[in-house]
Design a protein around this motif. Structure first.
Motif, PDB file in Angstrom:
ATOM      1  N   HIS A  27     -20.423  11.229  15.955  1.00 33.74           N
ATOM      2  CA  HIS A  27     -20.389  10.139  14.973  1.00 33.74           C
ATOM      3  C   HIS A  27     -21.723   9.953  14.253  1.00 33.74           C
ATOM      4  O   HIS A  27     -21.937   8.926  13.619  1.00 33.74           O
ATOM      5  CB  HIS A  27     -19.983   8.835  15.671  1.00 33.74           C
ATOM      6  N   ILE A  39     -16.309   2.296  20.262  1.00 34.98           N
ATOM      7  CA  ILE A  39     -16.371   2.147  18.809  1.00 34.98           C
ATOM      8  C   ILE A  39     -15.120   1.392  18.384  1.00 34.98           C
ATOM      9  O   ILE A  39     -13.995   1.795  18.722  1.00 34.98           O
ATOM     10  CB  ILE A  39     -16.448   3.491  18.080  1.00 34.98           C
ATOM     11  N   TYR A  41     -12.755  -0.329  15.253  1.00 36.28           N
ATOM     12  CA  TYR A  41     -12.439  -0.030  13.848  1.00 36.28           C
ATOM     13  C   TYR A  41     -11.600  -1.151  13.231  1.00 36.28           C
ATOM     14  O   TYR A  41     -10.379  -1.011  13.073  1.00 36.28           O
ATOM     15  CB  TYR A  41     -11.668   1.283  13.744  1.00 36.28           C
ATOM     16  N   LEU A  65     -21.898   0.432  12.388  1.00 37.15           N
ATOM     17  CA  LEU A  65     -21.988   1.890  12.291  1.00 37.15           C
ATOM     18  C   LEU A  65     -21.468   2.333  10.941  1.00 37.15           C
ATOM     19  O   LEU A  65     -20.314   2.093  10.594  1.00 37.15           O
ATOM     20  CB  LEU A  65     -21.176   2.549  13.409  1.00 37.15           C
ATOM     21  N   SER A  67     -22.066   5.907   8.346  1.00 39.65           N
ATOM     22  CA  SER A  67     -21.738   7.327   8.503  1.00 39.65           C
ATOM     23  C   SER A  67     -22.658   8.019   9.494  1.00 39.65           C
ATOM     24  O   SER A  67     -22.495   9.209   9.759  1.00 39.65           O
ATOM     25  CB  SER A  67     -21.826   8.029   7.145  1.00 39.65           C
ATOM     26  N   SER A  84     -17.340   0.085  13.317  1.00 39.80           N
ATOM     27  CA  SER A  84     -17.207   0.975  12.170  1.00 39.80           C
ATOM     28  C   SER A  84     -16.321   0.318  11.114  1.00 39.80           C
ATOM     29  O   SER A  84     -15.258  -0.218  11.430  1.00 39.80           O
ATOM     30  CB  SER A  84     -16.591   2.305  12.591  1.00 39.80           C
ATOM     31  N   LYS A  86     -15.063   2.027   8.525  1.00 41.02           N
ATOM     32  CA  LYS A  86     -14.449   3.121   7.773  1.00 41.02           C
ATOM     33  C   LYS A  86     -12.962   2.890   7.500  1.00 41.02           C
ATOM     34  O   LYS A  86     -12.399   3.515   6.592  1.00 41.02           O
ATOM     35  CB  LYS A  86     -14.666   4.447   8.502  1.00 41.02           C
ATOM     36  N   GLY A 104     -18.482  -0.051   4.120  1.00 36.59           N
ATOM     37  CA  GLY A 104     -18.319   1.253   4.741  1.00 36.59           C
ATOM     38  C   GLY A 104     -18.050   2.367   3.745  1.00 36.59           C
ATOM     39  O   GLY A 104     -17.868   3.524   4.133  1.00 36.59           O
TER      40      GLY A 104
END
Length: 297
Positions: A27, A39, A41, A65, A67, A84, A86, A104
């Motif tokens: 990651h 992690i 999301y 977090l 990229s 994250s 993302k 993100g």
């Protein structure tokens, strides 16, 4: 109940996807890092905000977090949760001379979309690595980039807050840091780019970087703050003859000395050793002190 179980319980209650005991080498852009507790999301800003409230209630350390392009993670266990962004909605909203994007969003893709519409940012990026949130954090530390920001969606005292760029400029450094701990989205002001020549050069640069990404380039940077007074960190490193310097499989990039690349199978110890070598050799050669720009976990 151990911490991993508690993290899983919190995420399940909030319907947030979570992956426990993940290797951070998978990651980070450099491909190094030990195993992290989890992690998470979140798919909405509201879920991200609720996560932080719960983690802090149970005294579970967390970090945002992106990229992983401005991050070095130690090889030993990482006792925290990475949040994250993302999975947040990927929609870019353009209106007049402004664009709204979640934190993100990869800066390379954002810069490409902006240039493709005939605009540029007031404060241009020195590199196109990382996510929008990470770039704002990095630039804010140096007192720049805020001139682009019309507003930010942040987590403040457990609540989602929209703060104007002009308000941020008037805050103390401590107050800014409280707002910018977790950036969820930003509205940026754009400038019309009327020169087709400039636009084509910009698109060429961004597309070249995207090609490197697609080819699986593993690297991290800028490693050091770009400027030491009026001197460029990359030029100071080049003048000291350090391009191509290695520590194990970690190497100073031969194209830009302010980047470190993973030749094969490097680790955090090798990377940190290389950073120390570069700092010491530049100090010996020029008398200039390089300051680390990367985040260490």
């Amino acid at each position: 109940m151990d911490r991993t179980e508690k993290i899983t319980e919190i995420c399940q209650q909030l319907e947030v996807v979570v992956r426990c005991e993940q290797h951070m080498r998978n990651h980070t852009a450099l491909g190094v890092g030990g195993k992290i507790d989890a992690i998470a999301y979140p798919e909405t800003p509201e879920a991200a905000a609720q996560l932080v409230v719960e983690f802090e209630k149970w005294q579970i350390p967390w970090s945002a977090l992106g990229s992983g392009s401005h991050l070095i993670v130690h090889d030993n266990a990482v006792n925290r949760v990475a949040i994250s962004l993302k999975l947040l909605e990927e929609v870019l909203l353009f209106k007049d001379n402004k664009v709204h994007a979640h934190a993100g969003y990869r800066i390379s893709r954002l810069a490409l979309a902006i240039a493709d519409r005939g605009f540029r940012l007031k404060e241009n990026f020195d590199s196109y690595l990382g996510t929008l949130g990470s770039i704002i954090h990095r630039r804010e530390k140096k007192g720049v980039f805020l001139k682009n920001i019309k507003s930010l969606l942040c987590l403040y005292n457990g609540k989602l807050m929209k703060v104007l760029g002009e308000e941020l400029k008037e805050m103390s450094k401590e107050e800014q840091e409280r707002y910018l701990r977790l950036i969820l989205a930003a509205e940026l002001e754009l400038v019309a780019e009327t020169s087709e020549v400039v636009k084509k050069k910009q698109l060429k640069k961004i597309n070249a970087y995207l090609k490197d990404q697609q080819n699986g380039l593993q690297g991290v940077g800028p490693v050091f703050e770009e400027k030491v007074g009026r001197y460029s960190a990359a030029k100071l490193i080049e003048a000291a003859g350090l391009k191509g310097l290695t520590s194990g499989d970690a190497m100073v990039c031969t194209n830009d000395g302010n980047f470190i690349v993973n030749k094969a199978n490097t680790n955090a110890d090798q990377v940190l050793n290389l950073i120390d070598q570069v700092k010491n050799k530049v100090k010996d050669h020029s008398g200039k002190e390089l300051k680390l720009a990367l985040e260490l976990w």
